[in-house]
Design an enzyme around this catalytic site. Structure first.
Site, mmCIF file in Angstrom:
data_model
loop_
_atom_site.group_PDB
_atom_site.id
_atom_site.type_symbol
_atom_site.label_atom_id
_atom_site.label_comp_id
_atom_site.label_asym_id
_atom_site.label_seq_id
_atom_site.Cartn_x
_atom_site.Cartn_y
_atom_site.Cartn_z
ATOM 1 N N GLY A 157 1.358 3.255 -5.739
ATOM 2 C CA GLY A 157 0.128 3.784 -5.194
ATOM 3 C C GLY A 157 -0.163 3.184 -3.826
ATOM 4 N N GLY A 164 3.399 -4.240 -7.519
ATOM 5 C CA GLY A 164 2.491 -5.339 -7.816
ATOM 6 C C GLY A 164 1.595 -5.730 -6.666
ATOM 7 C CG LEU A 165 0.320 -9.857 -6.469
ATOM 8 C CD1 LEU A 165 0.281 -10.967 -5.415
ATOM 9 C CD2 LEU A 165 -0.422 -10.316 -7.716
ATOM 10 C CB CYS A 170 -4.277 -0.405 2.751
ATOM 11 S SG CYS A 170 -3.421 -1.955 2.377
ATOM 12 C CD GLN A 175 -2.400 6.494 2.611
ATOM 13 O OE1 GLN A 175 -1.584 6.773 3.487
ATOM 14 N NE2 GLN A 175 -2.972 7.428 1.865
#
Length: 215
Positions: free
Chosen positions: A71, A150-151, A168, A73
């Site tokens: 998910g 993930g992050l 983003c 940008q």
């Protein structure tokens, strides 16, 4: 509480081989496979989420762009940024996507608080922010009830490539990093604290370090 979360320490890696390994791991796993988190730094790369718009990539220059199914940008990964890929059976855990995102954000907020840095999440813009500047980005994909991607936490890196994009998808979004708020900092220490926070907020009883490659 679930038993054990396994961590793989991958060091500095190019993005695409790790992406392919995540896809294989997620596609081949079954209900008996232990949940894992892969901790990695990447060589410089821009990645574009599945809904990414090309106008948010301004001046990529010599940094490659990789399209992904996560998910969000466009974002940037580079050395000095701590990336954690969460390879979790969320269906087995009974966690929805929104709840998983919230738990990841709380892990990051508490990690930053442990350094005396007040941070917060935004309900309309996933990630973690310090005084309005973004310090951590999130992007997940769920496939067959399992999460991957993930992050990314900015620790001690060159932030200049973020100015080549609308991070983003937000034009003019200011990016920050932990070093700007703490002074000199060791990535290994941040990695250890992140492991502890993820185990706590994802409700595991313990953690273990996994050996072996990801091929």
């Amino acid at each position: 509480m679930h038993a054990c979360l396994g961590f793989r320490e991958l060091g500095l890696q190019p993005y695409e081989p790790v992406l392919e390994a995540m896809r294989r791991f997620t596609g081949q796993r079954d209900a008996a496979v232990q949940d894992e988190v892969w901790l990695v730094e990447h060589t410089p790369v821009f990645t574009q989420g599945q809904a990414g718009k090309p106008e948010h990539l301004l001046l990529p220059g010599d940094i490659p762009l990789v399209q992904t199914e996560r998910g969000g940008q466009v974002t940037y990964h580079g050395p000095g940024q701590l990336v954690a890929y969460l390879l979790l059976d969320v269906r087995r855990r009974g966690i929805g996507v929104r709840e998983l995102v919230s738990r990841i954000e709380r892990s990051l907020v508490d990690l930053l608080a442990s350094y005396g840095v007040p941070a917060a999440a935004k309900p309309d813009a996933p990630g973690v922010y310090v005084n309005g500047a973004k310090i951590a980005s999130l992007g997940l994909r769920i496939r067959n009830g399992c999460s991957f991607h993930g992050l990314a936490l900015n620790v001690d890196m060159d932030l200049a490539p973020f100015r080549r994009i609308n991070p983003c998808g937000y034009a003019g979004l200011v990016m920050t990093q932990l070093r700007e708020h703490t002074g000199p900092i060791e990535l290994d220490e941040v990695r250890t604290r992140l492991r502890e926070q993820l185990v706590r907020h994802l409700d595991y009883a313990e953690q273990t370090t996994l050996t072996g490659g990801i091929d």
